[in-house]
Design a protein around this motif. Structure first.
Motif, PDB file in Angstrom:
ATOM      1  N   LEU A  36      42.852  37.684  40.198  1.00  0.00           N
ATOM      2  CA  LEU A  36      42.060  38.608  41.017  1.00  0.00           C
ATOM      3  C   LEU A  36      40.606  38.169  41.187  1.00  0.00           C
ATOM      4  O   LEU A  36      39.849  38.833  41.894  1.00  0.00           O
ATOM      5  CB  LEU A  36      42.089  40.010  40.392  1.00  0.00           C
ATOM      6  N   LYS A  37      40.232  37.077  40.547  1.00  0.00           N
ATOM      7  CA  LYS A  37      38.838  36.634  40.619  1.00  0.00           C
ATOM      8  C   LYS A  37      38.353  36.452  42.059  1.00  0.00           C
ATOM      9  O   LYS A  37      37.222  36.851  42.383  1.00  0.00           O
ATOM     10  CB  LYS A  37      38.656  35.334  39.830  1.00  0.00           C
ATOM     11  N   PRO A  38      39.152  35.869  42.977  1.00  0.00           N
ATOM     12  CA  PRO A  38      38.672  35.749  44.361  1.00  0.00           C
ATOM     13  C   PRO A  38      38.330  37.088  45.002  1.00  0.00           C
ATOM     14  O   PRO A  38      37.444  37.161  45.857  1.00  0.00           O
ATOM     15  CB  PRO A  38      39.846  35.073  45.081  1.00  0.00           C
ATOM     16  N   ILE A  52      45.805  29.720  34.277  1.00  0.00           N
ATOM     17  CA  ILE A  52      45.346  29.151  35.529  1.00  0.00           C
ATOM     18  C   ILE A  52      45.795  30.018  36.695  1.00  0.00           C
ATOM     19  O   ILE A  52      46.889  30.562  36.701  1.00  0.00           O
ATOM     20  CB  ILE A  52      45.861  27.709  35.687  1.00  0.00           C
ATOM     21  N   PHE A  53      44.933  30.107  37.672  1.00  0.00           N
ATOM     22  CA  PHE A  53      45.171  30.889  38.881  1.00  0.00           C
ATOM     23  C   PHE A  53      46.542  30.582  39.496  1.00  0.00           C
ATOM     24  O   PHE A  53      46.861  29.442  39.800  1.00  0.00           O
ATOM     25  CB  PHE A  53      44.046  30.561  39.865  1.00  0.00           C
ATOM     26  N   THR A  78      48.871  38.413  30.767  1.00  0.00           N
ATOM     27  CA  THR A  78      47.726  38.758  29.943  1.00  0.00           C
ATOM     28  C   THR A  78      46.565  39.203  30.828  1.00  0.00           C
ATOM     29  O   THR A  78      46.548  38.938  32.033  1.00  0.00           O
ATOM     30  CB  THR A  78      47.283  37.558  29.099  1.00  0.00           C
ATOM     31  N   MET A  79      45.587  39.848  30.229  1.00  0.00           N
ATOM     32  CA  MET A  79      44.419  40.286  30.987  1.00  0.00           C
ATOM     33  C   MET A  79      43.655  39.083  31.543  1.00  0.00           C
ATOM     34  O   MET A  79      43.089  39.160  32.636  1.00  0.00           O
ATOM     35  CB  MET A  79      43.495  41.132  30.104  1.00  0.00           C
ATOM     36  N   PHE A  93      40.474  46.351  49.111  1.00  0.00           N
ATOM     37  CA  PHE A  93      41.787  46.702  48.573  1.00  0.00           C
ATOM     38  C   PHE A  93      42.900  45.885  49.238  1.00  0.00           C
ATOM     39  O   PHE A  93      43.898  45.552  48.582  1.00  0.00           O
ATOM     40  CB  PHE A  93      42.049  48.199  48.745  1.00  0.00           C
ATOM     41  N   SER A  94      42.751  45.570  50.500  1.00  0.00           N
ATOM     42  CA  SER A  94      43.755  44.740  51.170  1.00  0.00           C
ATOM     43  C   SER A  94      43.807  43.349  50.557  1.00  0.00           C
ATOM     44  O   SER A  94      44.888  42.790  50.331  1.00  0.00           O
ATOM     45  CB  SER A  94      43.443  44.635  52.666  1.00  0.00           C
ATOM     46  N   THR A  95      42.627  42.772  50.277  1.00  0.00           N
ATOM     47  CA  THR A  95      42.572  41.455  49.647  1.00  0.00           C
ATOM     48  C   THR A  95      43.161  41.499  48.244  1.00  0.00           C
ATOM     49  O   THR A  95      43.915  40.601  47.848  1.00  0.00           O
ATOM     50  CB  THR A  95      41.121  40.955  49.584  1.00  0.00           C
ATOM     51  N   ALA A  96      42.826  42.545  47.481  1.00  0.00           N
ATOM     52  CA  ALA A  96      43.363  42.686  46.130  1.00  0.00           C
ATOM     53  C   ALA A  96      44.876  42.827  46.155  1.00  0.00           C
ATOM     54  O   ALA A  96      45.594  42.221  45.345  1.00  0.00           O
ATOM     55  CB  ALA A  96      42.727  43.897  45.442  1.00  0.00           C
TER      56      ALA A  96
END
Length: 218
Positions: free
Chosen positions: A69-71, A5-6, A61-62, A114-117
């Motif tokens: 990172l989905k968002p 879960i996120f 895990t992946m 990249f900033s969001t990530a």
């Protein structure tokens, strides 16, 4: 899978788990905000560092990494769609650009991506290695030191908001699992069907938490 879960806390004995919770909260808030002021190469570097810590220190895990990172990917897709509309409008207005340029991503959006990530990945390190109680206590300690106020009213509201993020993700995951169990597919219909249930469950959880807090007050 509940473990994926996120922003869900994972028990562990890593160096990040043992680190001072207040320091982790401060660094997470600082780096998440500061990542939007960094040049794109430094934002990408910060993201890669946080990503490597998640893999080799927290042993994420992946599936967990993708969940956190989905968002970012959703945001990137929205930026790309916005780029198409803006390029199309420029093409219609000026006729200077080539038609194929309409579907070319705007390079100015790359720093935002990249900033969001980087912000999400650094925040993920905090949530994956720090319990909700530790986050709440750490925010309270930080506010008391800054304001010299023992009540720490800001931290109470902020800690509730921070602890509610994983709860919202948990509700959405369960709704998605129920949707898939009924042979539902990823489509606009899925969003239109599940979002009202998400809103209802989120409001119900918020109401129940407010009642619990009222009962704890002296």
């Amino acid at each position: 899978m509940e473990s994926s879960i996120f922003f869900r806390y994972r028990t562990g004995n890593s160096i990040l788990h043992k680190a001072n919770p207040s320091l982790k909260v401060f660094l997470s808030l600082f780096l998440s905000a500061f990542s939007f002021w960094l040049p794109v190469r430094y934002s990408a570097l910060l993201f890669m560092l946080a990503f490597l810590l998640s893999v080799f220190v927290l042993h994420s895990t992946m599936h967990e990494l993708f969940s956190d990172l989905k968002p970012t990917f959703v945001y990137a897709a929205l930026l790309f769609v916005a780029t198409i509309f803006l390029n199309a409008a420029e093409y219609i207005a000026t006729k200077d650009a080539h038609l194929k340029m309409i579907f070319t991503p705007n390079a100015t959006y790359l720093p935002l991506f990249f900033s969001t990530a980087a912000a999400l990945q650094t925040t993920s390190l905090l949530y994956r290695s720090t319990s909700a109680f530790q986050i709440s206590e750490s925010i309270s300690v930080i506010e008391k030191k800054i304001t010299k106020n023992e009540n720490a009213p800001i931290s109470k509201s902020l800690s509730l908001a921070l602890s509610f993020i994983p709860r919202i993700a948990q509700i959405w995951t369960r709704l998605e699992n129920a949707w898939k169990a009924r042979a539902g597919k990823n489509s606009p219909k899925k969003i239109a069907t599940l979002v009202p249930f998400l809103f209802h469950e989120a409001m119900r959880n918020a109401f129940e938490k407010s009642l619990a807090l009222e009962n704890r007050l002296p």
